[in-house]
Scaffold this motif. Structure first.
Motif, PDB file in Angstrom:
ATOM      1  N   UNK A  75      35.323  55.337  48.359  1.00  0.00           N
ATOM      2  CA  UNK A  75      34.790  54.528  49.445  1.00  0.00           C
ATOM      3  C   UNK A  75      35.436  53.171  49.581  1.00  0.00           C
ATOM      4  N   UNK A  76      36.092  52.721  48.513  1.00  0.00           N
ATOM      5  CA  UNK A  76      36.686  51.380  48.520  1.00  0.00           C
ATOM      6  C   UNK A  76      38.009  51.429  47.765  1.00  0.00           C
ATOM      7  N   UNK A  77      39.089  51.661  48.492  1.00  0.00           N
ATOM      8  CA  UNK A  77      40.400  51.774  47.852  1.00  0.00           C
ATOM      9  C   UNK A  77      40.869  50.461  47.252  1.00  0.00           C
ATOM     10  N   UNK A  78      40.189  49.375  47.591  1.00  0.00           N
ATOM     11  CA  UNK A  78      40.566  48.079  47.030  1.00  0.00           C
ATOM     12  C   UNK A  78      39.923  47.767  45.708  1.00  0.00           C
ATOM     13  N   UNK A  79      39.053  48.663  45.202  1.00  0.00           N
ATOM     14  CA  UNK A  79      38.321  48.314  43.981  1.00  0.00           C
ATOM     15  C   UNK A  79      39.228  48.280  42.752  1.00  0.00           C
ATOM     16  N   UNK A  80      40.310  49.086  42.741  1.00  0.00           N
ATOM     17  CA  UNK A  80      41.232  49.013  41.604  1.00  0.00           C
ATOM     18  C   UNK A  80      41.870  47.628  41.550  1.00  0.00           C
ATOM     19  N   UNK A  81      42.285  47.119  42.700  1.00  0.00           N
ATOM     20  CA  UNK A  81      42.862  45.777  42.744  1.00  0.00           C
ATOM     21  C   UNK A  81      41.888  44.737  42.233  1.00  0.00           C
ATOM     22  N   UNK A  82      40.595  44.884  42.575  1.00  0.00           N
ATOM     23  CA  UNK A  82      39.573  43.926  42.116  1.00  0.00           C
ATOM     24  C   UNK A  82      39.383  44.017  40.601  1.00  0.00           C
ATOM     25  N   UNK A  83      39.388  45.247  40.073  1.00  0.00           N
ATOM     26  CA  UNK A  83      39.249  45.416  38.623  1.00  0.00           C
ATOM     27  C   UNK A  83      40.467  44.828  37.913  1.00  0.00           C
ATOM     28  N   UNK A  84      41.637  45.052  38.460  1.00  0.00           N
ATOM     29  CA  UNK A  84      42.843  44.504  37.842  1.00  0.00           C
ATOM     30  C   UNK A  84      42.819  42.979  37.844  1.00  0.00           C
ATOM     31  N   UNK A  85      42.342  42.371  38.919  1.00  0.00           N
ATOM     32  CA  UNK A  85      42.208  40.909  38.950  1.00  0.00           C
ATOM     33  C   UNK A  85      41.274  40.428  37.848  1.00  0.00           C
ATOM     34  N   UNK A  86      40.237  41.215  37.565  1.00  0.00           N
ATOM     35  CA  UNK A  86      39.260  40.820  36.549  1.00  0.00           C
ATOM     36  C   UNK A  86      39.865  40.791  35.145  1.00  0.00           C
ATOM     37  N   UNK A  87      40.828  41.691  34.869  1.00  0.00           N
ATOM     38  CA  UNK A  87      41.409  41.744  33.524  1.00  0.00           C
ATOM     39  C   UNK A  87      42.717  40.972  33.424  1.00  0.00           C
ATOM     40  N   UNK A  88      43.155  40.407  34.541  1.00  0.00           N
ATOM     41  CA  UNK A  88      44.472  39.778  34.587  1.00  0.00           C
ATOM     42  C   UNK A  88      44.632  38.651  33.577  1.00  0.00           C
ATOM     43  N   UNK A  89      43.602  37.830  33.416  1.00  0.00           N
ATOM     44  CA  UNK A  89      43.705  36.672  32.530  1.00  0.00           C
ATOM     45  C   UNK A  89      43.193  36.955  31.125  1.00  0.00           C
ATOM     46  N   UNK A  90      42.743  38.169  30.877  1.00  0.00           N
ATOM     47  CA  UNK A  90      42.197  38.493  29.550  1.00  0.00           C
ATOM     48  C   UNK A  90      43.355  38.674  28.578  1.00  0.00           C
ATOM     49  N   UNK A  91      43.480  37.822  27.555  1.00  0.00           N
ATOM     50  CA  UNK A  91      44.620  37.906  26.631  1.00  0.00           C
ATOM     51  C   UNK A  91      44.616  39.165  25.769  1.00  0.00           C
ATOM     52  N   UNK A  92      43.468  39.846  25.693  1.00  0.00           N
ATOM     53  CA  UNK A  92      43.411  41.068  24.898  1.00  0.00           C
ATOM     54  C   UNK A  92      44.140  42.224  25.569  1.00  0.00           C
ATOM     55  N   UNK A  93      44.331  42.133  26.854  1.00  0.00           N
ATOM     56  CA  UNK A  93      44.914  43.244  27.626  1.00  0.00           C
ATOM     57  C   UNK A  93      46.432  43.102  27.664  1.00  0.00           C
ATOM     58  N   UNK A  94      47.128  44.088  27.102  1.00  0.00           N
ATOM     59  CA  UNK A  94      48.589  44.091  27.116  1.00  0.00           C
ATOM     60  C   UNK A  94      49.162  45.185  28.018  1.00  0.00           C
ATOM     61  N   UNK A  95      48.469  46.304  28.126  1.00  0.00           N
ATOM     62  CA  UNK A  95      48.925  47.443  28.917  1.00  0.00           C
ATOM     63  C   UNK A  95      47.735  47.985  29.698  1.00  0.00           C
ATOM     64  N   UNK A  96      47.989  48.406  30.928  1.00  0.00           N
ATOM     65  CA  UNK A  96      46.945  49.011  31.748  1.00  0.00           C
ATOM     66  C   UNK A  96      47.368  50.437  32.094  1.00  0.00           C
ATOM     67  N   UNK A  97      46.497  51.401  31.781  1.00  0.00           N
ATOM     68  CA  UNK A  97      46.716  52.792  32.154  1.00  0.00           C
ATOM     69  C   UNK A  97      45.797  53.114  33.327  1.00  0.00           C
ATOM     70  N   UNK A  98      46.389  53.415  34.473  1.00  0.00           N
ATOM     71  CA  UNK A  98      45.629  53.794  35.667  1.00  0.00           C
ATOM     72  C   UNK A  98      45.735  55.307  35.809  1.00  0.00           C
ATOM     73  N   UNK A  99      44.609  55.998  35.637  1.00  0.00           N
ATOM     74  CA  UNK A  99      44.590  57.454  35.687  1.00  0.00           C
ATOM     75  C   UNK A  99      43.882  57.911  36.953  1.00  0.00           C
ATOM     76  N   UNK A 100      44.594  58.704  37.762  1.00  0.00           N
ATOM     77  CA  UNK A 100      44.042  59.200  39.031  1.00  0.00           C
ATOM     78  C   UNK A 100      44.155  60.721  39.072  1.00  0.00           C
ATOM     79  N   UNK A 101      43.332  61.424  38.292  1.00  0.00           N
ATOM     80  CA  UNK A 101      43.419  62.889  38.306  1.00  0.00           C
ATOM     81  C   UNK A 101      42.995  63.494  39.634  1.00  0.00           C
TER      82      UNK A 101
END
Length: 710
Positions: free
Chosen positions: A368-394
């Motif tokens: 329903x909201x194709x922009x929600x991945x972008x919003x989630x990515x913005x949320x983790x962008x500044x988190x220093x714990x995050x080094x790699x993002x795996x986006x899975x779209x089965x």
């Protein structure tokens, strides 16, 4: 991309003129395909077809012989059979050709007579200063210059594109398979070099040249044997300094594989465990198969900074989240713990029943909201714990704005500088992501295995090379003598002179000396026969442990003397040694490998060492850190930290002893063939390690400059 000069072998890799001996009008024949490829792929040098039966070949003037050419070509491709091969090589040598590429087979791969014929070709070439590729080679290809002296069909089926990958392979078929798989994934390949029987030029020597091409960012090798390991070590050092990963597919692990390799390229297959140690020492990743190389290539070439091992999984499938977490745990990859701020922002973007913890399950929100991945990515962008993002779209298709999702993901990667990996089951779903340069896979498992490989390999490359801290080795020589082995007493004495901790002992020539030694030690003793011809004392019943009385010592001494008399071996005396205790028995072995130089073994010890082998191999020089990391792979490794209330073992002492033995072997320069320390008693932390038994073998190997250096 720019066509740069390599570090040598210009006549092989960037020739300015090429002759084709046995040139054919038929583009599908071995002698016709190189002519076609040179013209088709933009080669700008001079092309000289050679065939006495034709005036023209594929529209080019044809010459009756090499001698008739207007100049000496830098390269000659030999595509004739039988005795004509030797004649062509002689003609090329006389003309002054720089490199001859022999596509013909029927040489060392066929047996002894074929090897003789091959050696004759080498001698002819060597006298003229000409280099040989092959025989039994599929040829060489440089797609930057168009110098494609190769007959592989794959170059017509999958069009070439210059790129950052170099493939150097003994096998033509494997080089073509690697090329085709990479090109199908859109990866550009600059070099495809197949060495065949390696009568002269080998994988290591060609690799040494291509790693000096500044446009090459990844080197892939296939080897059935490693000729000139010193050159491969030199190439690896250059690649490491440039930050260029090297991956090797080394065949011949099994007895069946070894036999197949001999019939394939005439290779003499190296000891596989030593090959493993050598490749690790030089930060060359040993791949298990072609697929593991191909799948990881794009991640190696990703333009972002080297990926880390802490990841966030984002998917619109709960099962994909669970399976990704399972694979990450299996591989030792860490699921990043998101900060409270990041979780709060994620919660604002998703439905109340969605998961804001890592892995992040988007549920149906993405539909329903194709922009929600972008919003989630913005949320983790500044988190220093995050080094790699795996986006899975089965699941993604009609109703999903894939272009927007791909644009948001690509913008995040560019903005945040974090590696993003995308997985989806269908190529059509992956297409918009691949179009934006994002690394993609069809399954989460493939993606995470590739991430595990790349991160571990890059970490190995970043480790400081121990050679950088090693100065010239002061030569070490054994005491003079004609015997092949030093007896145990001499072996222990020599090791003690080199600051190796050895058990307190005394060599006794009669029973009275043995009893006197027991009294001086004032403790239980071991009594052992001593002879340079007695390699396995326990197998002959000539080791007596825990002797506590004068009578036991005398009886053991007499049994040792009688035993050596019965075996008809020279008796050097009888060793009386203080009984030592430790937490566990280990073993350290060393041998001088004729190809790779010194190799050190550290492992679980005792009398079952052959029946239940548990060891690691290291190639010196190596550091305490290298030894500790290798020992953590042993089956007994969980015992090092202590179990059921035990204190930790003195692992540093075991590592220090391994490093010291490695340095001794390095200094011996081949004058020591082997060292066997078993058992080595290891105490609790702070108690050290103690060598209880030792055997040193003199070396028949003179030091060779062809062996790998530090």
């Amino acid at each position: 991309m720019t066509c740069n000069k390599t570090g040598g072998l210009a006549s092989a890799l960037s020739p300015s003129s090429i002759a084709i001996v046995g040139a054919s009008n038929d583009r599908n024949k071995v002698g016709g395909r190189p002519v076609d490829y040179l013209r088709r792929f933009g080669y700008r040098g001079k092309i000289y077809p050679v065939n006495p039966g034709r005036e023209t070949v594929q529209g080019l003037r044809c010459y009756p012989s090499i001698a008739a050419l207007p100049e000496a070509p830098q390269m000659a491709i030999i595509a004739v059979a039988g005795e004509a091969v030797a004649e062509s090589v002689r003609d090329c040598a006389t003309k002054g050709v720089g490199t001859a590429v022999i596509l013909s087979s029927g040489f060392a791969e066929t047996g002894a007579r074929g090897l003789e014929l091959q050696d004759e070709l080498v001698q002819v070439a060597a006298r003229a200063g000409m280099r040989l590729v092959g025989p039994n080679s599929q040829g060489l290809a440089n797609f930057c210059t168009g110098a494609v002296a190769n007959f592989s069909t794959m170059f017509t089926q999958v069009p070439p594109e210059d790129g950052p990958v170099a493939i150097v392979s003994q096998s033509g078929a494997t080089s073509a398979a690697l090329y085709s798989f990479l090109r199908e994934r859109g990866v550009g390949v600059r070099y495809v070099l197949a060495t065949g029987n390696e009568a002269d030029l080998s994988v290591p020597e060609l690799t040494l040249s291509v790693v000096q091409d500044p446009e090459v960012r990844l080197v892939v090798l296939y080897m059935e044997s490693i000729r000139n390991p010193g050159l491969l070590a030199e190439a690896a050092a250059i690649a490491r300094a440039r930050g260029v990963p090297m991956l090797a597919l080394k065949a011949g692990r099994s007895p069946g594989g070894t036999a197949a390799a001999r019939s394939h390229t005439g290779a003499l297959v190296n000891d596989d465990a030593v090959v493993d140690a050598f490749l690790e020492r030089h930060a060359i990743w040993r791949a298990p198969d072609v697929a593991s190389i191909v799948l990881a290539t794009e991640l190696y070439l990703a333009p972002r900074a080297a990926p880390g091992r802490r990841l966030v999984v984002i998917s619109n499938s709960g099962s994909s989240c669970v399976m990704s977490a399972d694979v990450a745990d299996e591989l030792g990859l860490e699921l990043a713990t998101l900060s409270p701020q990041a979780r709060a922002k994620i919660g604002e973007s998703l439905a109340s029943f969605a998961t804001s913890a890592n892995p992040i399950d988007l549920t149906t929100a993405l539909l329903g909201n194709s922009g929600c991945i972008g919003e989630v990515l913005e949320a983790v962008e500044e988190d220093p714990q995050v080094e790699v993002v795996l986006v899975s779209l089965p699941v993604a298709g009609e109703g999903y704005d894939l272009e927007r999702i791909a644009a948001d993901v690509a913008a995040f990667e560019a903005r945040a500088g974090k590696t993003v990996i995308v997985t989806a089951t269908l190529p059509s779903i992956l297409e918009p992501f691949r179009a934006r340069g994002l690394v993609s896979f069809t399954t989460e498992r493939q993606a995470l295995i590739a991430l595990d490989q790349v991160t571990r390999h890059l970490r190995l490359m970043r480790d400081p090379s121990p050679a950088a801290a090693v100065g010239p080795a002061e030569p070490l020589r054994l005491p003079a003598g004609p015997e092949r082995f030093l007896d145990e007493s001499c072996s222990l004495a020599f090791l003690a002179s080199q600051q190796v901790p050895v058990v307190e002992h005394e060599l006794c020539m009669d029973a009275e000396q043995a009893v006197a030694a027991w009294r001086r030690f004032d403790s239980p003793v071991a009594v052992k026969a001593c002879s340079e011809e007695l390699l396995h004392k326990s197998e002959h019943g000539l080791v007596f442990l825990d002797c506590r009385t004068e009578g036991e010592v005398r009886k053991a001494w007499e049994a040792c003397v009688r035993g050596m008399e019965k075996l008809e071996i020279p008796a050097r005396g009888v060793i009386v040694a203080r009984m030592a205790r430790g937490r566990r028995e280990f073993a350290i072995g060393a041998r001088f490998d004729k190809d790779f130089g010194p190799v050190i073994m550290i492992g679980d010890g005792g009398k079952y060492i052959e029946a239940l082998p548990d060891f690691c191999l290291l190639v010196p020089p190596f550091t305490l850190r290298d030894a500790r990391r290798a020992l953590q792979r042993l089956r007994v490794a969980p015992l090092f930290a202590g179990v059921r209330g035990e204190p930790p073992m003195d692992l540093n002492a075991l590592c220090e002893l391994g490093v010291r033995v490695g340095e001794l072997m390095r200094r011996a320069e081949g004058s020591v063939a082997s060292i066997d320390l078993n058992p080595v008693l290891l105490g609790s932390e702070g108690e050290g390690a103690l060598v209880v038994d030792a055997l040193i073998e003199r070396g028949p190997f003179p030091y060779s400059d062809s062996l790998p250096g530090p």
